[in-house]
Motif scaffolding. Structure first.
Motif, short mmCIF file in Angstrom:
data_model
loop_
_atom_site.label_atom_id
_atom_site.label_comp_id
_atom_site.label_asym_id
_atom_site.label_seq_id
_atom_site.Cartn_x
_atom_site.Cartn_y
_atom_site.Cartn_z
N LYS A 38 16.73 0.82 6.08
CA LYS A 38 16.22 -0.09 5.04
C LYS A 38 15.79 0.69 3.80
N VAL A 39 15.21 1.88 3.99
CA VAL A 39 14.83 2.70 2.84
C VAL A 39 16.09 3.17 2.11
N ALA A 40 17.14 3.51 2.87
CA ALA A 40 18.41 3.87 2.25
C ALA A 40 18.98 2.69 1.46
N ASP A 41 18.82 1.48 1.99
CA ASP A 41 19.26 0.29 1.24
C ASP A 41 18.47 0.16 -0.06
N ALA A 42 17.16 0.43 -0.01
CA ALA A 42 16.34 0.38 -1.22
C ALA A 42 16.85 1.40 -2.24
N ASP A 43 17.19 2.59 -1.76
CA ASP A 43 17.71 3.64 -2.64
C ASP A 43 19.04 3.20 -3.26
N GLY A 44 19.88 2.57 -2.46
CA GLY A 44 21.16 2.06 -2.97
C GLY A 44 20.96 1.00 -4.05
N GLY A 87 0.79 -1.22 0.00
CA GLY A 87 0.00 0.00 0.00
C GLY A 87 0.83 1.27 0.00
N LEU A 88 2.14 1.16 0.16
CA LEU A 88 3.00 2.34 0.10
C LEU A 88 2.96 2.93 -1.31
N LYS A 89 2.86 4.23 -1.42
CA LYS A 89 2.82 4.87 -2.74
C LYS A 89 4.07 4.58 -3.55
N VAL A 90 5.16 4.30 -2.89
CA VAL A 90 6.44 4.07 -3.56
C VAL A 90 6.58 2.63 -4.06
N TYR A 91 5.74 1.72 -3.58
CA TYR A 91 5.93 0.30 -3.91
C TYR A 91 5.68 0.01 -5.39
N GLN A 92 4.57 0.45 -5.94
CA GLN A 92 4.29 0.16 -7.35
C GLN A 92 5.30 0.79 -8.29
N MET A 148 11.38 9.95 -4.05
CA MET A 148 10.37 9.47 -3.11
C MET A 148 11.04 8.80 -1.91
N LEU A 149 12.05 8.00 -2.17
CA LEU A 149 12.76 7.32 -1.09
C LEU A 149 13.48 8.33 -0.20
N GLY A 150 14.04 9.36 -0.80
CA GLY A 150 14.69 10.41 -0.02
C GLY A 150 13.71 11.09 0.93
N GLY A 151 12.49 11.29 0.47
CA GLY A 151 11.46 11.87 1.33
C GLY A 151 11.11 10.95 2.50
N MET A 152 11.10 9.66 2.24
CA MET A 152 10.82 8.70 3.31
C MET A 152 11.94 8.69 4.34
N ILE A 153 13.18 8.77 3.87
CA ILE A 153 14.33 8.79 4.78
C ILE A 153 14.31 10.04 5.64
N ALA A 154 13.93 11.16 5.04
CA ALA A 154 13.91 12.44 5.76
C ALA A 154 12.77 12.53 6.77
N ASN A 155 11.72 11.73 6.58
CA ASN A 155 10.55 11.84 7.45
C ASN A 155 10.05 10.46 7.88
N GLY A 178 12.46 6.72 -14.27
CA GLY A 178 11.67 6.10 -13.21
C GLY A 178 12.45 5.93 -11.92
N TYR A 179 13.71 5.52 -12.04
CA TYR A 179 14.54 5.33 -10.85
C TYR A 179 14.92 6.66 -10.21
N GLU A 180 15.07 7.70 -11.00
CA GLU A 180 15.36 9.03 -10.44
C GLU A 180 14.15 9.53 -9.64
#
Length: 130
Positions: free
Chosen positions: A67-73, A7-12, A109-116, A102-104
């Motif tokens: 873990k989100v940073a790992d996803a970004d990596g 259900g995360l907006k970033v998953y799809q 989106m991942l950066g926003g998750m890491i920040a908040n 798409g990856y950019e």
């Protein structure tokens, strides 16, 4: 309605390019099976798997962010493998450009998750209370 990490907006936006990479990598040469093909599939899927793990660890903001940073990596690694795939003429410039864009976007989106990270913990608490 999808619940949990799906259900995360970033998953799809993470899942879709991983599946596209799987599709196009079926056409990679056999000699790339244990190198480029394996690596690009693993890293593109790693974005999604790390998001799933992050979601489960959302009660701890540091673990969640890690873990989100790992996803970004993994997303960044996938971009490098896409560069190689294009340079070796296994994918077209058009496919490369589309995937990189798409990856950019996903990275933002991942950066926003890491920040908040707190927003995701609070979201989970509100969801349980309703």
């Amino acid at each position: 309605m999808q619940l949990g990490f799906r259900g995360l907006k970033v998953y799809q936006p993470a899942f879709k390019p991983a599946m596209e990479i799987f599709r196009v990598s079926k056409g990679f040469p056999r000699e790339e099976t244990y190198s480029l093909t394996d690596q690009i599939r693993r890293s593109s899927r790693g974005v999604c798997t790390n998001l799933g793990e992050a979601y489960r660890k959302r009660q701890d903001p540091k673990m969640f962010s890690s873990k989100v940073a790992d996803a970004d990596g993994e997303g960044t690694e996938t971009q490098v493998w896409l560069d190689f795939a294009c340079a070796c003429e296994y994918i077209t410039q058009e496919v490369l450009t589309e995937c990189l864009a798409g990856y950019e976007e996903l990275g933002g989106m991942l950066g926003g998750m890491i920040a908040n990270p707190e927003a995701f913990r609070l979201h989970a608490i509100r969801r349980r209370q309703s």
